[in-house]
Design a protein around this motif. Structure first.
Motif, PDB file in Angstrom:
ATOM      1  N   MET A   1       0.847  -1.200   0.000  1.00 44.48           N
ATOM      2  CA  MET A   1       0.000   0.000   0.000  1.00 44.48           C
ATOM      3  C   MET A   1       0.884   1.252   0.000  1.00 44.48           C
ATOM      4  O   MET A   1       0.593   2.242  -0.663  1.00 44.48           O
ATOM      5  CB  MET A   1      -0.926   0.008   1.222  1.00 44.48           C
ATOM      6  N   LYS A   2       1.996   1.197   0.732  1.00 44.02           N
ATOM      7  CA  LYS A   2       2.914   2.338   0.759  1.00 44.02           C
ATOM      8  C   LYS A   2       3.526   2.547  -0.613  1.00 44.02           C
ATOM      9  O   LYS A   2       3.658   3.677  -1.106  1.00 44.02           O
ATOM     10  CB  LYS A   2       3.998   2.054   1.800  1.00 44.02           C
ATOM     11  N   THR A   3       3.920   1.442  -1.243  1.00 41.83           N
ATOM     12  CA  THR A   3       4.491   1.523  -2.582  1.00 41.83           C
ATOM     13  C   THR A   3       3.484   2.135  -3.546  1.00 41.83           C
ATOM     14  O   THR A   3       3.834   2.958  -4.396  1.00 41.83           O
ATOM     15  CB  THR A   3       4.882   0.125  -3.067  1.00 41.83           C
ATOM     16  N   LEU A   4       2.227   1.747  -3.411  1.00 42.83           N
ATOM     17  CA  LEU A   4       1.206   2.305  -4.285  1.00 42.83           C
ATOM     18  C   LEU A   4       1.050   3.800  -4.051  1.00 42.83           C
ATOM     19  O   LEU A   4       0.833   4.559  -5.000  1.00 42.83           O
ATOM     20  CB  LEU A   4      -0.130   1.593  -4.069  1.00 42.83           C
ATOM     21  N   ARG A   5       1.183   4.216  -2.804  1.00 42.84           N
ATOM     22  CA  ARG A   5       1.089   5.661  -2.539  1.00 42.84           C
ATOM     23  C   ARG A   5       2.211   6.407  -3.250  1.00 42.84           C
ATOM     24  O   ARG A   5       1.998   7.439  -3.879  1.00 42.84           O
ATOM     25  CB  ARG A   5       1.114   5.942  -1.034  1.00 42.84           C
TER      26      ARG A   5
ATOM     27  N   TYR B   1       3.802   5.365  -5.859  1.00 40.57           N
ATOM     28  CA  TYR B   1       3.529   5.259  -7.294  1.00 40.57           C
ATOM     29  C   TYR B   1       2.459   6.245  -7.718  1.00 40.57           C
ATOM     30  O   TYR B   1       2.589   6.926  -8.748  1.00 40.57           O
ATOM     31  CB  TYR B   1       3.103   3.827  -7.622  1.00 40.57           C
ATOM     32  N   LEU B   2       1.394   6.340  -6.935  1.00 39.32           N
ATOM     33  CA  LEU B   2       0.305   7.247  -7.294  1.00 39.32           C
ATOM     34  C   LEU B   2       0.763   8.699  -7.270  1.00 39.32           C
ATOM     35  O   LEU B   2       0.337   9.510  -8.088  1.00 39.32           O
ATOM     36  CB  LEU B   2      -0.887   7.047  -6.353  1.00 39.32           C
ATOM     37  N   ILE B   3       1.653   9.019  -6.335  1.00 46.62           N
ATOM     38  CA  ILE B   3       2.203  10.384  -6.321  1.00 46.62           C
ATOM     39  C   ILE B   3       2.866  10.661  -7.668  1.00 46.62           C
ATOM     40  O   ILE B   3       2.687  11.730  -8.267  1.00 46.62           O
ATOM     41  CB  ILE B   3       3.228  10.559  -5.176  1.00 46.62           C
ATOM     42  N   SER B   4       3.595   9.681  -8.153  1.00 49.53           N
ATOM     43  CA  SER B   4       4.282   9.897  -9.434  1.00 49.53           C
ATOM     44  C   SER B   4       3.293   9.909 -10.595  1.00 49.53           C
ATOM     45  O   SER B   4       3.576  10.474 -11.643  1.00 49.53           O
ATOM     46  CB  SER B   4       5.332   8.804  -9.655  1.00 49.53           C
TER      47      SER B   4
ATOM     48  N   SER C   1      12.248   1.323   4.692  1.00 45.38           N
ATOM     49  CA  SER C   1      12.409   2.750   4.425  1.00 45.38           C
ATOM     50  C   SER C   1      12.951   2.984   3.040  1.00 45.38           C
ATOM     51  O   SER C   1      13.992   2.453   2.676  1.00 45.38           O
ATOM     52  CB  SER C   1      13.339   3.358   5.480  1.00 45.38           C
ATOM     53  N   HIS C   2      12.221   3.786   2.288  1.00 42.46           N
ATOM     54  CA  HIS C   2      12.660   4.225   0.960  1.00 42.46           C
ATOM     55  C   HIS C   2      13.505   5.482   1.181  1.00 42.46           C
ATOM     56  O   HIS C   2      13.415   6.134   2.224  1.00 42.46           O
ATOM     57  CB  HIS C   2      11.393   4.543   0.144  1.00 42.46           C
ATOM     58  N   LEU C   3      14.311   5.846   0.182  1.00 41.91           N
ATOM     59  CA  LEU C   3      15.109   7.080   0.286  1.00 41.91           C
ATOM     60  C   LEU C   3      14.217   8.267   0.632  1.00 41.91           C
ATOM     61  O   LEU C   3      14.567   9.126   1.437  1.00 41.91           O
ATOM     62  CB  LEU C   3      15.848   7.348  -1.023  1.00 41.91           C
ATOM     63  N   ALA C   4      13.017   8.313   0.039  1.00 41.28           N
ATOM     64  CA  ALA C   4      12.104   9.434   0.268  1.00 41.28           C
ATOM     65  C   ALA C   4      11.769   9.579   1.752  1.00 41.28           C
ATOM     66  O   ALA C   4      11.616  10.688   2.255  1.00 41.28           O
ATOM     67  CB  ALA C   4      10.822   9.232  -0.538  1.00 41.28           C
ATOM     68  N   ASP C   5      11.665   8.443   2.461  1.00 41.41           N
ATOM     69  CA  ASP C   5      11.326   8.513   3.877  1.00 41.41           C
ATOM     70  C   ASP C   5      12.455   9.161   4.673  1.00 41.41           C
ATOM     71  O   ASP C   5      12.221   9.988   5.546  1.00 41.41           O
ATOM     72  CB  ASP C   5      11.053   7.101   4.424  1.00 41.41           C
ATOM     73  N   TRP C   6      13.685   8.775   4.356  1.00 43.55           N
ATOM     74  CA  TRP C   6      14.809   9.340   5.099  1.00 43.55           C
ATOM     75  C   TRP C   6      15.085  10.787   4.722  1.00 43.55           C
ATOM     76  O   TRP C   6      15.434  11.604   5.580  1.00 43.55           O
ATOM     77  CB  TRP C   6      16.069   8.495   4.885  1.00 43.55           C
ATOM     78  N   LEU C   7      14.926  11.096   3.428  1.00 42.14           N
ATOM     79  CA  LEU C   7      15.150  12.482   2.998  1.00 42.14           C
ATOM     80  C   LEU C   7      14.237  13.425   3.763  1.00 42.14           C
ATOM     81  O   LEU C   7      14.645  14.495   4.210  1.00 42.14           O
ATOM     82  CB  LEU C   7      14.888  12.621   1.497  1.00 42.14           C
TER      83      LEU C   7
ATOM     84  N   LYS D   1       7.253  12.869  -0.921  1.00 45.00           N
ATOM     85  CA  LYS D   1       6.465  12.326   0.181  1.00 45.00           C
ATOM     86  C   LYS D   1       5.515  13.338   0.820  1.00 45.00           C
ATOM     87  O   LYS D   1       4.426  13.010   1.250  1.00 45.00           O
ATOM     88  CB  LYS D   1       7.434  11.784   1.233  1.00 45.00           C
ATOM     89  N   TRP D   2       5.943  14.590   0.878  1.00 41.63           N
ATOM     90  CA  TRP D   2       5.141  15.611   1.523  1.00 41.63           C
ATOM     91  C   TRP D   2       3.765  15.764   0.918  1.00 41.63           C
ATOM     92  O   TRP D   2       2.837  16.196   1.581  1.00 41.63           O
ATOM     93  CB  TRP D   2       5.845  16.967   1.390  1.00 41.63           C
ATOM     94  N   SER D   3       3.663  15.442  -0.369  1.00 43.53           N
ATOM     95  CA  SER D   3       2.391  15.664  -1.054  1.00 43.53           C
ATOM     96  C   SER D   3       1.243  14.910  -0.391  1.00 43.53           C
ATOM     97  O   SER D   3       0.084  15.202  -0.634  1.00 43.53           O
ATOM     98  CB  SER D   3       2.503  15.234  -2.512  1.00 43.53           C
ATOM     99  N   HIS D   4       1.583  13.956   0.473  1.00 46.55           N
ATOM    100  CA  HIS D   4       0.499  13.212   1.123  1.00 46.55           C
ATOM    101  C   HIS D   4      -0.366  14.143   1.967  1.00 46.55           C
ATOM    102  O   HIS D   4      -1.514  13.814   2.248  1.00 46.55           O
ATOM    103  CB  HIS D   4       1.056  12.061   1.980  1.00 46.55           C
ATOM    104  N   LEU D   5       0.174  15.309   2.322  1.00 47.34           N
ATOM    105  CA  LEU D   5      -0.639  16.223   3.122  1.00 47.34           C
ATOM    106  C   LEU D   5      -1.867  16.664   2.338  1.00 47.34           C
ATOM    107  O   LEU D   5      -2.893  17.003   2.917  1.00 47.34           O
ATOM    108  CB  LEU D   5       0.193  17.430   3.573  1.00 47.34           C
ATOM    109  N   ALA D   6      -1.747  16.675   1.002  1.00 44.90           N
ATOM    110  CA  ALA D   6      -2.891  17.031   0.171  1.00 44.90           C
ATOM    111  C   ALA D   6      -3.627  15.785  -0.321  1.00 44.90           C
ATOM    112  O   ALA D   6      -4.843  15.692  -0.231  1.00 44.90           O
ATOM    113  CB  ALA D   6      -2.421  17.841  -1.020  1.00 44.90           C
TER     114      ALA D   6
END
Lengths: 385, 580
Positions: free
Chosen positions: A88-92, A94-97, A295-301, A351-356
């Motif tokens: 589900m996280k991977t899909l999130r 992916y969907l962002i992209s 953890s993906h790179l995006a999580d640590w960044l 990753k931040w885009s999840h706020l929207a």
């Protein structure tokens, strides 16, 4: 109208969270144990099946990944170790992209070096603009209270303008991406939603955004995680508003008492963000619960950049008050050199885009559910599609 | 008539009988019946102390008839007959009454159950007065054995028996031994080379001088009975007569022809083949479509001809594993191909088979589930723009979507059927077949390789679909049974047979026509029918058919049966009067 299966599609997802979900044999334990899954939104098994079959259109138009808050119960229950939570996280990711019409998200998620390079280059450009091309030189004089004359080195009006441009830039991309998401979820699949619903569902949109109550439904640690995330979110929001809207009020040469709003709000934000960051960092390092295991790179960044921003911000604050001119000057430049790329890249494209996306997804899902006007509770067989 | 002294024993069977039948009351009542010297009740009659009690009582009271009321005779009739023998009585001076399965287990009213038990036992007491001694009958055993079918089952059995020093006749219809294994490349789940296996077995057979192999031969007819069979076989144009004592039927299997299933288009569409045909491609080490190209998409469809109301209702057991094996092999031969497994259920039974299935989960192997009862997949020729040879339409169950699967080659996992010769063999040898043309075993759980025809055993896929290890195990079991019989030197045959009273027989031959075991022959000289006591199974059909009442069924005489009825009715009336 039959859909063709596509065996190659799942390879596209490997870059977004390298897991092999071929081990899932659809026992359904995951969906059964998910506390947030409902008859109108059966996840994660359905999403996993779509990936196995390569049903790209179904995946792109599905808002369900955003309804998941990663409690990790599904992965714990999975008898095959297929890790549906990470799916589900991977899909999130992916969907962002997918929602990002510029295509930059996709590159950032799949080519890690590119994102780091862009952040660095952007940071260097900001740093150079503020130092070498700054018409104002370092002001070694201190003001009457003994603090640094920060508004002479970095005039508030200019910086404020810069902030507003940055906010506009971020908003433009976020809003256009949200519109794209709306197109994918409701318009392209031709789901017709009565206009009045757009208004009646607004309340729950605002409520979900502010309270994030779904977190607490998730797993045993729900309350702790919800509290940490809420502190971080509220801290970040307050800081963002102070910096973008109320910068003249916030970036001041006056040294107010600690309990005055300029400082108190700042301290709350700092505390909230730091608390959240430390909680998440410890979790990800120690891999304490299911959601922290991968953890993906995006999580640590996200964690690192935000942490550096807060750190440099704290230092600027104290250097200014205690009259350390050169430290203030260089730390301020560093602070912006980190903050600006972080906001411009991470908010709309990563990753931040999840706020929207998350609150909007919940909103769109509610619209879809009400529009389709089905009683999933009494006719559960309608839920299978 | 001698002085009849009957001993009656009523078993509690723990609580099995006692909970519904008042066994103490029953035994007290039975004591009052005529000729009953003693009537006892006991917890477990079949136990050692229970049997000892019968033996002691026979000796102490000079009992000459025993009635035991307990479970089904199928359970313990032999046990109690043995007890009588041990006490020096003829085992047929015994009658068993079933008051468990026929009374306690099927009734819910204690009073009614008790009354029924009393009635049944009273009948048995009446009957047993008319029992006469019957002597055991054995026939000698010709140790030679005939094995019909030279596949892995037949070969395994032949080798086992021959290695014990016994002569074996191995009859095979084809030119070569090996059966279905001749066509298999590698076995599941360990990928062993089947050709090597079958070659080494064939070598062992040809090295063994005691195994006489008859290839390209057919069985014309088989006569005789256990221990004393005779067969006429035809090899090309030569005829042979063989004499042997036991028969192992190992006729094996053939694959289902999927042509009648129009949704699969076998025979009509190109590149739709059966699992057996695909196995040939694997043996050659090359997988090519009919157009001579390497397929990019290979699909396997399970349950073709199996688990269907129109074709075969059974599951053919090995196809799921075969499909997984062939899929794995396909990926080895054509690594870039995408493999699709369309299944109804995944049945990976057998040692290490589930582990094999677990290892099949990988990125390039897609599993799709269909409903084999409601919606079978449909194969169609693809269009130019589809970029593949065929399209499979499937209503997929795990996603609840109507999907299309591209395929360049489709492999149908066809059902296992009994061999086409199986029916002829069943007639020749005298065994029965079930509706699916598999042979019927004596007991589906406890004796799956014997038949009700003494001396004839069924092994391998001709009894039911199975894999290699189970076929070999069954073959060895039958071989062991035969060797045990040979060691004993003789086989017991049924004594409760029919006998024709030649004075009453009018030679109408009605009995000859009705006998299901062809055990009665007509003697033209004497103008009477004569029963072959070895072949006779004592079914009683001839006895009831005879218009003159000239046939006596030993141990089921008119007198015995009628007196049993009388006893039962009398007791019932007495008990009814009591109620009223």
């Amino acid at each position: 109208m039959r859909t063709r299966v596509d065996a190659k599609f799942k390879h596209e997802l490997n870059k977004f969270g390298a897991e092999d979900w071929s081990h899932c044999f659809h026992c359904g334990n995951c969906t059964a144990s998910c506390p947030l899954s409902e008859n109108a939104a059966l996840f994660p098994r359905k999403s996993l099946r779509s990936i196995q079959l390569g049903l790209k259109d179904k995946i792109i138009s599905n808002p369900e990944p955003w309804l998941c808050y990663y409690c990790g119960d599904c992965s714990e229950k999975c008898p095959q170790g297929a890790n549906p939570a990470e799916l589900m996280k991977t899909l999130r990711r992916y969907l962002i992209s997918v929602y990002d019409w510029t295509g930059l998200s996709r590159i950032f998620y799949t080519k890690h070096w590119f994102e780091i390079m862009v952040l660095l280059v952007f940071g260097i450009i900001v740093g150079i603009s503020l130092s070498i091309f700054n018409p104002n030189a370092i002001v070694y004089e201190l003001n009457a209270a003994g603090g640094v004359k920060i508004n002479e080195m970095f005039p508030v009006a200019t910086i404020h303008l810069g902030d507003l441009i940055m906010a506009a830039f971020v908003s433009f991309f976020l809003i256009s991406n949200i519109l794209h998401m709306w197109y994918r979820v409701l318009l392209k699949p031709k789901i017709s939603v009565p206009v009045y619903l757009y208004f009646t569902e607004l309340f729950s949109l605002v409520y979900q955004f502010v309270s994030q109550s779904k977190f607490s439904k998730c797993d045993a640690n729900g309350r702790k995680y919800w509290a940490s995330h809420w502190l971080l979110m509220s801290g970040y929001t307050i800081m963002f508003v102070l910096v973008v809207v109320f910068l003249p009020f916030f970036q001041t040469e006056t040294i107010y008492a600690w309990y005055e709003p300029q400082r108190l709000l700042g301290y709350y934000s700092t505390f909230g963000i730091l608390f959240g960051l430390i909680y998440f960092s410890i979790g990800r390092i120690k891999k304490t619960t299911e959601k922290f295991k991968f953890s993906h790179l995006a999580d640590w960044l996200f964690i690192i950049l935000l942490f550096l921003t807060i750190l440099t911000g704290i230092l600027v604050h104290f250097f200014r008050i205690y009259g350390l001119v050169e430290f203030t000057y260089y730390m301020y430049i560093l602070h912006l050199a980190i903050l600006v790329p972080m906001i411009c890249i991470e908010v709309p494209f990563s990753k931040w885009s999840h706020l929207a996306y998350r609150p909007i997804a919940i909103y769109l899902f509610n619209l879809k559910k009400k529009a389709e006007n089905r009683s999933y509770e009494t006719n559960p067989e309608l839920a299978v599609n | 008539m001698e002085d009849i002294k009957i001993g009656v024993y009523v078993c509690w069977c723990g609580t099995n009988i006692a909970k519904m039948v008042d066994v103490e009351d029953v035994s007290k009542e039975m004591k009052k019946r005529p000729n009953v010297i003693l009537a006892k009740d006991y917890k477990y009659m079949c136990s050692d102390p229970g049997q000892d009690m019968i033996i002691q009582d026979i000796k102490a009271h000079q009992l000459n008839r025993i009635v035991v009321a307990a479970c089904s005779p199928r359970m313990h009739e032999l046990t109690f007959r043995k007890a009588l023998e041990n006490a020096g009585l003829n085992p047929y001076m015994f009658e068993m009454v079933n008051i468990r399965e026929q009374v306690s287990w099927v009734h819910t009213n204690r009073q009614e159950a008790t009354r029924k038990a009393k009635a049944l036992i009273a009948g048995a007491i009446n009957r047993v007065r008319w029992h006469s001694s019957l002597d055991k009958r054995s026939v000698s055993i010709n140790p030679s054995t005939m094995v019909i079918g030279g596949g892995i089952s037949g070969i395994s059995a032949a080798l086992k028996i021959a290695n014990a020093g016994i002569e074996v006749f191995l009859i095979e219809k084809e030119k070569e031994l090996g059966g279905m294994l001749k066509h298999i490349d590698l076995s599941f789940p360990h990928f062993q080379n089947v050709q090597e296996i079958i070659q080494s077995k064939k070598q062992l057979v040809s090295d063994n001088p005691l195994i006489k192999v008859f290839t390209s031969c057919e069985i014309e007819d088989v006569f005789g009975y256990v221990g004393n069979f005779e067969a006429k076989i035809k090899c090309n144009n030569d005829s042979n007569t063989l004499k042997f004592g036991s028969i192992i039927v190992a006729t094996g299997l053939k694959t289902f022809d999927p042509s009648p299933l129009s949704n699969y288009g076998y025979g009509r569409l190109k590149n739709v083949i059966t699992s057996l045909e695909f196995e040939q491609k694997l043996k050659q080490g090359e997988i090519l479509t009919e157009e001579g190209e390497e397929p990019r998409h290979i699909a396997f469809i399970h349950c073709v001809g199996s688990r269907s109301t129109e074709n075969h209702s059974y599951c053919s057991r090995v196809c799921c594993m075969t499909a997984l094996k062939q899929a794995k092999q396909a990926k080895m031969v054509v690594p870039e191909a995408m493999v699709y497994n369309l299944y109804a259920d995944m049945r990976s039974v057998g040692k290490n088979c589930e582990e094999f299935y677990a290892k099949s989960f990988n990125q390039d192997h897609m599993f799709l589930m269909f409903n084999h009862q409601k919606a079978l997949p449909k194969i169609m020729a693809a269009n130019e723009s589809d970029n593949c040879n065929l399209i499979i339409e499937v209503d997929e169950l795990l996603s609840h979507e109507d999907l299309e699967v591209p395929a360049d080659l489709v492999v149908l996992m066809v059902a296992m059927e009994a061999h086409e010769e199986a029916k002829n063999i069943s007639h020749a040898v005298g065994i029965s077949m079930c509706g699916n043309d598999f042979y019927i075993e004596r007991h589906p759980k406890l004796d799956p390789f014997s038949t009700t025809t003494a001396g004839v055993y069924i092994v391998g896929s001709c009894q039911a679909p199975k894999d290699i290890p189970d076929s070999v195990a069954q073959a060895n079991a039958a071989a062991a049974r035969i060797l045990a019989t040979i060691i004993k030197g003789s086989a017991e045959v049924e004594v409760t047979t029919a006998e024709v009273n030649e004075e009453l027989c009018c030679g109408c031959q009605t009995c000859v026509n009705v006998c299901p075991y062809t055990a009665i022959v007509y003697d033209a000289d004497k103008n009477v029918s004569v029963v072959n006591e070895i072949l006779c199974k004592g079914c009683g059909t001839c006895g009831s058919a005879c218009p003159n009442g000239a046939i006596k069924s030993h141990h089921f005489t008119d007198q015995q049966i009628l007196s049993q009825i009388e006893g039962l009715m009398q007791m019932s009336f007495e008990l009814e009067e009591e109620i009223l």
